[in-house]
Write an enzyme that holds these catalytic residues in place. Structure first.
Site, short mmCIF file in Angstrom:
data_model
loop_
_atom_site.label_atom_id
_atom_site.label_comp_id
_atom_site.label_asym_id
_atom_site.label_seq_id
_atom_site.Cartn_x
_atom_site.Cartn_y
_atom_site.Cartn_z
CG HIS A 1 -0.38 0.30 2.52
ND1 HIS A 1 -0.07 -0.70 3.43
CD2 HIS A 1 -0.05 1.46 3.12
CE1 HIS A 1 0.43 -0.15 4.52
NE2 HIS A 1 0.46 1.16 4.35
CG ASP B 1 0.04 -4.04 2.73
OD1 ASP B 1 0.31 -3.54 1.62
OD2 ASP B 1 -0.18 -3.36 3.75
CB SER C 1 3.17 1.78 6.22
OG SER C 1 1.99 1.92 6.95
#
Length: 460
Positions: A116, A146, A220
């Site tokens: 993402h 992911d 992230s």
């Protein structure tokens, strides 16, 4: 370099010659190779944070964590009012910039991050802790987990992290989260492992490590490391009502991450094997309903035709309690372990059957060759031709109708694309089969598109 040190007693000239020969002929070439830590079972047992030295782990990790910037360009429809008053026509391009973190995993510039973080990017740039920036190429992604793999061409060997064994970490063990929140240079926070095998998705695919180390937007794709500086996870998401850190964060385990990126390096895509069963997690109420004593494990409701599970002899009613040496209490543990394996790998499946324990060797099957049947309707994943026909990137279709109740609708159903089931997006066979297995032959509402492009809503 150690060999050079051992030769200092010899003349300087001979030492230099020996070193040169070592560098040329004997020094290993680590380009494109992932480094895995040697097993180390020592634990900081009974020590408070003030008695544990985090500095070495932090120092080793911050230089291997990068800032990832992605640039995406999208077309925005023109404004009809602008067209009317000013004659403006045509779509306009809008540039968006997103940021996150990444972890260097090889000295020649392979970098792992979250899917993402770089999704839909037209340009990717990474900045090292020493402020050097490089353009990055996207090697491959696994949107389901992911995870994404990038590559940069640097003019020097890069610092990188060593992979640790995420299965070996324990709840309560100290970990560090390293990333670039709020566009700051590498930032380190500390916490403990709060839980393992957390399932945060509807399809039971993910198996996260939960930690209370502070993680915020921008973290992230960053590193979760143990106190030895070994990578045990890739920080992926937080649980928060505000969008900022509120106590819990989650990471993709390093063992799963390593398998994914090795697949991307070697094959260009993720090699996913399946066991070939559908079932439900046992708990107190479901066990009582089934009339079994066990309250942990996976109760097998169905064994897929032609799967490794069927060939090995698994049957409906078996309770899976262990895979190899890993205890299985729920779906997150089962799928988390299976996803570290590849098609044709053989795993030892321990089940309870008629009150007795037995172990069966099961060869994992390639996911794409299996189909799934529910209420007399056979489903299968879309192939490349199907995706082109329906102009979609994912989904499943109806392979065959075996239920005579729906025979009259064969022309509509045969080969139809399934959009959703009970309002849930039908992404792939794993998602759908996991959902339908819980319905236990109850009917579901399907949104489908037939081969001639007509949309229907039907209960089957």
């Amino acid at each position: 370099m150690k060999k050079f040190g051992s030769l200092l007693a010899v003349s300087l000239l001979s030492g230099a010659v020996t070193l040169g020969a070592y560098k040329f002929f004997l020094e290993p070439n680590n380009a494109g190779k992932i480094t895995v830590a040697s097993p180390n079972y020592s634990r900081n047992v009974g020590l408070g944070a003030e008695n544990i030295d985090f500095t070495t782990a932090a120092e080793n990790t911050v230089h291997a964590v990068v800032h990832v910037k992605n640039v995406s360009v999208s077309k925005v429809p023109s404004n009809p009012l602008m067209e009317f008053f000013y004659g403006y026509r045509g779509d306009r391009e809008q540039t968006q910039i997103g940021t996150g973190s990444g972890v260097i995993i090889t000295e020649d510039g392979y970098i792992v991050t979250n899917n993402h973080v770089i999704q839909d990017a037209t340009e990717i740039e990474v900045t090292l802790n020493n402020n050097k920036s490089y353009k990055a190429k996207l090697v491959g992604t696994d949107s389901k987990m992911d995870v994404a793999l990038l590559k940069v061409e640097a003019d020097e060997k890069l610092p990188y992290v060593v992979f640790g064994d995420s299965d070996a970490i324990k709840v309560g063990e100290w970990v560090l989260a390293v990333g670039n929140p709020y566009n700051l240079n590498s930032t380190v926070t500390a916490g403990i492992v709060s839980a393992k095998a957390r399932n945060l998705s509807n399809n039971g695919i993910q198996s996260f490590i939960q930690t209370d180390a502070a993680v915020n937007p921008g973290n992230s794709g960053g590193a979760l490391v143990n106190t030895r500086g070994e990578l045990v996870g890739i920080n992926t998401m937080i649980s928060s009502p505000t969008g900022s850190y509120a106590g819990y964060s989650f990471a993709v385990p390093s063992n799963l991450t390593r398998k994914i990126i090795e697949d991307l390096m070697q094959f260009g895509n993720v090699q996913r094997g399946v066991l070939g069963i559908e079932g439900r997690e046992l708990n107190s109420s479901y066990s009582k309903e089934l009339g079994v004593k066990e309250t942990q494990g996976i109760y097998v409701n169905l064994v897929t035709k032609n799967s490794g599970a069927e060939k090995a002899g698994l049957t409906k009613g078996d309770i899976i309690i262990q895979l190899d040496d890993k205890k299985i209490t729920g779906f997150a543990e089962l799928t988390g372990y299976i996803n570290t394996k590849r098609p044709n790998d053989v795993i030892q499946v321990t089940v309870l059957r008629d009150g007795k324990q037995r172990t069966l060797p099961v060869k994992l099957t390639k996911k794409e060759i299996l189909n799934y049947e529910f209420n007399g309707i056979e489903f299968e994943d879309l192939d490349a031709a199907d995706k082109k026909q329906f102009n979609v990137k994912e989904g499943i279709k109806i392979k065959k109708v075996n239920n005579p109740e729906f025979t009259e609708y064969n022309d509509i159903l045969d080969g139809a694309l399934i959009i959703s089931i009970d309002g849930m997006k039908a992404k792939d066979m794993e998602t759908v089969s996991s959902y339908l297995a819980k319905k236990e032959n109850q009917k579901a509402r399907y949104q489908i598109i037939s081969k001639n492009g007509q949309m229907y809503s039907i209960i089957m």
